[in-house]
Design a protein around this motif. Sequence first.
Motif, PDB file in Angstrom:
ATOM      1  N   ASP A   1     -39.161   2.287  -4.321  1.00 59.49           N
ATOM      2  CA  ASP A   1     -40.298   2.937  -4.971  1.00 59.49           C
ATOM      3  C   ASP A   1     -40.878   1.955  -5.976  1.00 59.49           C
ATOM      4  O   ASP A   1     -40.247   1.626  -6.979  1.00 59.49           O
ATOM      5  N   GLU A   2     -42.077   1.464  -5.679  1.00 61.96           N
ATOM      6  CA  GLU A   2     -42.727   0.464  -6.529  1.00 61.96           C
ATOM      7  C   GLU A   2     -43.846   1.134  -7.314  1.00 61.96           C
ATOM      8  O   GLU A   2     -44.707   1.804  -6.742  1.00 61.96           O
ATOM      9  N   LYS A   3     -43.816   0.952  -8.641  1.00 60.53           N
ATOM     10  CA  LYS A   3     -44.818   1.555  -9.503  1.00 60.53           C
ATOM     11  C   LYS A   3     -45.593   0.474 -10.257  1.00 60.53           C
ATOM     12  O   LYS A   3     -45.000  -0.475 -10.759  1.00 60.53           O
TER      13      LYS A   3
ATOM     14  N   VAL B   1     -53.735  -1.411 -31.323  1.00 61.11           N
ATOM     15  CA  VAL B   1     -53.090  -0.768 -30.177  1.00 61.11           C
ATOM     16  C   VAL B   1     -52.331  -1.814 -29.367  1.00 61.11           C
ATOM     17  O   VAL B   1     -52.445  -3.031 -29.609  1.00 61.11           O
ATOM     18  N   VAL B   2     -51.577  -1.339 -28.394  1.00 58.18           N
ATOM     19  CA  VAL B   2     -50.834  -2.202 -27.477  1.00 58.18           C
ATOM     20  C   VAL B   2     -51.281  -1.897 -26.058  1.00 58.18           C
ATOM     21  O   VAL B   2     -51.159  -0.762 -25.591  1.00 58.18           O
ATOM     22  N   LEU B   3     -51.801  -2.873 -25.360  1.00 61.64           N
ATOM     23  CA  LEU B   3     -52.151  -2.720 -23.953  1.00 61.64           C
ATOM     24  C   LEU B   3     -50.932  -3.045 -23.107  1.00 61.64           C
ATOM     25  O   LEU B   3     -50.222  -4.027 -23.381  1.00 61.64           O
ATOM     26  N   ARG B   4     -50.698  -2.240 -22.087  1.00 63.09           N
ATOM     27  CA  ARG B   4     -49.502  -2.386 -21.251  1.00 63.09           C
ATOM     28  C   ARG B   4     -49.907  -2.684 -19.810  1.00 63.09           C
ATOM     29  O   ARG B   4     -50.721  -1.981 -19.209  1.00 63.09           O
ATOM     30  N   ASN B   5     -49.303  -3.732 -19.236  1.00 60.38           N
ATOM     31  CA  ASN B   5     -49.390  -4.029 -17.810  1.00 60.38           C
ATOM     32  C   ASN B   5     -47.954  -4.033 -17.288  1.00 60.38           C
ATOM     33  O   ASN B   5     -47.236  -5.034 -17.407  1.00 60.38           O
ATOM     34  N   ASP B   6     -47.523  -2.896 -16.737  1.00 61.58           N
ATOM     35  CA  ASP B   6     -46.114  -2.680 -16.407  1.00 61.58           C
ATOM     36  C   ASP B   6     -45.905  -2.557 -14.901  1.00 61.58           C
ATOM     37  O   ASP B   6     -46.806  -2.141 -14.155  1.00 61.58           O
ATOM     38  N   TYR B   7     -44.678  -2.872 -14.491  1.00 64.13           N
ATOM     39  CA  TYR B   7     -44.233  -2.674 -13.110  1.00 64.13           C
ATOM     40  C   TYR B   7     -42.836  -2.071 -13.136  1.00 64.13           C
ATOM     41  O   TYR B   7     -42.039  -2.338 -14.047  1.00 64.13           O
ATOM     42  N   GLU B   8     -42.563  -1.277 -12.139  1.00 64.04           N
ATOM     43  CA  GLU B   8     -41.214  -0.735 -12.001  1.00 64.04           C
ATOM     44  C   GLU B   8     -40.830  -0.703 -10.519  1.00 64.04           C
ATOM     45  O   GLU B   8     -41.573  -0.162  -9.699  1.00 64.04           O
ATOM     46  N   ASP B   9     -39.704  -1.291 -10.203  1.00 64.60           N
ATOM     47  CA  ASP B   9     -39.154  -1.242  -8.851  1.00 64.60           C
ATOM     48  C   ASP B   9     -37.855  -0.451  -8.899  1.00 64.60           C
ATOM     49  O   ASP B   9     -36.940  -0.789  -9.662  1.00 64.60           O
ATOM     50  N   ARG B  10     -37.784   0.598  -8.081  1.00 62.56           N
ATOM     51  CA  ARG B  10     -36.567   1.398  -7.960  1.00 62.56           C
ATOM     52  C   ARG B  10     -36.107   1.271  -6.515  1.00 62.56           C
ATOM     53  O   ARG B  10     -36.744   1.770  -5.587  1.00 62.56           O
TER      54      ARG B  10
ATOM     55  N   ILE C   1     -32.757  -0.688 -10.658  1.00 61.47           N
ATOM     56  CA  ILE C   1     -34.056  -0.480 -11.284  1.00 61.47           C
ATOM     57  C   ILE C   1     -34.441  -1.746 -12.040  1.00 61.47           C
ATOM     58  O   ILE C   1     -33.614  -2.328 -12.749  1.00 61.47           O
ATOM     59  N   TRP C   2     -35.661  -2.159 -11.840  1.00 59.99           N
ATOM     60  CA  TRP C   2     -36.204  -3.310 -12.571  1.00 59.99           C
ATOM     61  C   TRP C   2     -37.534  -2.840 -13.155  1.00 59.99           C
ATOM     62  O   TRP C   2     -38.526  -2.693 -12.450  1.00 59.99           O
ATOM     63  N   SER C   3     -37.525  -2.547 -14.452  1.00 60.03           N
ATOM     64  CA  SER C   3     -38.693  -1.971 -15.109  1.00 60.03           C
ATOM     65  C   SER C   3     -39.225  -2.952 -16.144  1.00 60.03           C
ATOM     66  O   SER C   3     -38.548  -3.269 -17.122  1.00 60.03           O
TER      67      SER C   3
END
Length: 931
Positions: A293-295, A335-344, A378-380
């Motif tokens: 599951d890639e987010k 503010v903080v801008l987020r460019n995130d990825y998550e691999d489950r 999980i790699w978040s």
Amino acid sequence: MSMFKPSMLTLAFIGAGVVSHTAYATQEKKVDSGKKVEVIEVKGFRASVIESINTKRFSSEVVESISAEDIGKLPDSSIAESIARLPGLTAQRLDGRASKVSIRGFGENESATTFNGREQVSISDNRGVEFDLYPSEIMSGVTVYKTPSARLEAEGIAGVIDMQTVKPLSVDDRVVQVNGQYEQTSFDKLNPDGNDDGFRGTVSYIDKFADDTIGVAVALSTMTSPNQEKRWNAWGYPEFEGSDGKQYSILGGAKPFVRSSTLERDSAMLVLEAAPNDQLSMVFDALYVDFKDEKILRGIEIPFAWGQGTIAASSATIDSESGFISSAVTQGQRVVLRNDYEDREAELTSFGFNAQYNVTESLSLEFDASHSNVEKKIWSLESYSGTGRGDNRGAADNIGYTFSSDNTGALFTHELDYSDYNLIKIGGPLSWGASSVLNDTYGVSGTEYENQLQDGFINAPTVEDELNALKLAAKQVLDGDHIGSVEFGLSYKEREKVKRSEGYFMTLNDFSYPDNTGLLSVPEEYRLGTASLGFIGMGDMIAYDSRAMVADGKYSLLAESLTKQDHATKSWGVEEQVTAAYVQANIDSNIASLALTGNVGVRYVKTQINTKGSIANPDASGRIILEQNNVSHDYSHVLPSLNLSLAVDDTQTVRFGIAKTLSRPRMDEMNSSVARSYRETPDSNGNNWEIKGGNPLLEPKEAVGIDLTYENYFSAEGYFSVALFQKNLDVWIFDGTTEVDLTGVVNAATGEVPANPTATQSFKVNGGDGDLWGYELSVALPFNVFHDSLDGFGMIASHTGVKQDVKDQFGKEYKLPGLSEKIQSFTLYYENHGFQARTSMRKRSDFKGDINGPGFDGILVDILGETIWDAQLGYDFAEGGFDALAGLTVSLQVQNITEEPFTSLSGDNALHVRDYQDYGRTYLLGFGYKF
């Protein structure tokens, strides 16, 4: 009066899934030759309904069931969605997909899940199964046991959910089948590198050889399923006392984002069945699932009351009833801008072998061996960007918010352009992630850049869960008036679950003190354009490939576990050795000429627990010192059960069940990893030592359940039932504290033994009691009972009401996780002449649900009720009379028609929206071809 009482052989076939609905009708015709029974063979969804009704009707226990006419043809695209439509059951969505299943008001951790009768491992930190791991495309059915019997090889206060694969020797003809579905989300791509479409495909083959003594079933399935979400998320709502002495609350901060996910799942199923003679039968089954599951997540963290800006009193609008500041403006905010990825990722392997041997006509023996294993990684990744490093550098913004009244969160106003790559650069714009080791590594301790070097973060936990089981059982048929047979058996299970938690601070390689302390302009090769946050008023924001930047070595990583105790308490191992023995008498009797069937039995379960953990202590520099902490514990239970079924006549049945049941503690709560620290200021108990973590001495929750059900099977496709149920909870698990004597223990920070040796330990404890009770109304109504012209039309509906009175160990009221006081399901269908149409609804009221919090810790939140509508259209060309296209079916599904959101609250205030998640709709266009 003629009574329909199936023979023991028929019941055995029913239990094995061999006898079809047509066979049931034929059987009924034989036992009452005075009646004319029309035997009509139906296929498709109606056939599944009839099969499910018959499973319920002829079971010794109180069960619910779903079944598929053919492999790969369960009536929903997700097995969890199918289960959630059963009476008394419902599901909690995870990222827009039905995943966690609740039975009669109990959360997923209070039920057990089996695969072909064998307990299964899970990819979560605890025992609750996430059903989106299991492909519905290769399942032939699911049976939910609401009342237990001694022979069931799993325990759960709520019940047992058993998923089944096909038995190839029970299939009449060779089957070669191909199914495919194209999937599309209603949202356009919310992230430039996301997906809004996907594909599912299944190939299956079932055949018999050697004069029907050997059968084989093979299924291969692949899925690429997109999911998208617009999410409003709040940090919290701090309360304060105004100058007028009244209590007020305000938004502390928000973290809205857009998510694009792609679930990839490849699976393979193999079943080999052999019956070389009338005495011996053997089945080997194997399941392999490769799950990913890639987010992709992009958003802006917006501090408000917890930020650095000033809030103008004149800008505030206050809700008069609650004191909530529903709109305001903060000036000088960063503010903080987020460019995130998550691999489950998860890989599941399951094997099972079962052999049954008939020693004589009345004595049979059974041997069963199984293995299941899952590995999850999980790699978040979190990547931060802003206008300047630290709290007070770079351009600030004036940001306002206005909350809506419909629980959708807030709309913002702003002045800066967050899509400007010249303004927004990569690096930590706020001072997060304090770490003495991180400061020392870059030489900024004591400087203006201390605690300002976290430019991102990686969470990387792993879970391994392995279960091996053996079972020996026997069944002796008796020639008696009351007991038809006796079963007894012995089983042994060994399960080991290990979690390893680690996190990494990310710091740009370009950073050096004092030469290069700024942020990094996004390199051209990683720029992806922009992502839109227009749904919350923040406009567009920069989008870049932070995953590729990490892979290319643009960041340096430092393990968080060096200075954070949390990772020690999140890393643990739990081993369970469960030995069980049971004896069960199967009742086959009559009371006043009425057939009485069922079973009475007792199950003895002994459990040995061995835990492996660590005690984490910070030294004088803040580094964590680990001490091994392994603890063993054992307990045993005697679990009696009784199931009675009284056939009032050919169509009416009254059932009664009573049983003692248990649910084992969550593994993330019963481990032996703890954080121990010394505080200079004593706590409210007068203790300086503080201990937090797991409790390896936890024992299971216990309950006695009582069920009373009336069932009326008025046609082959129809029934209605009324059920009453109650669970008396004897032992539960709550938050608790105790005092621990640490005499002689050295404070690692000072190297000395403190004068005050007592500690306050916070963990989960056994205690409390209470009751849960409720009722169920369910009906399957084919409209042909009203008139033959309505043949093909039908309705399935259920309503469940649940109440509870549960108190913790201090007598305080406690709401059970997963409990919705009202649960409803409804399906209206038509199927005839090849045409199939179905619309379904599942509804539940508010409940407390378990979701992933920071660091993937499970946290309970208040979730608002939801009503979800789906629809499906299909056509079977063979049934429609198109012989040239025989074997071909087509279908169209629409999921979440009304775009029902997932909404949770922060606390009791209905205006304090924690999460508002909008998933849109999903469309699926499918085909199937049966050769």
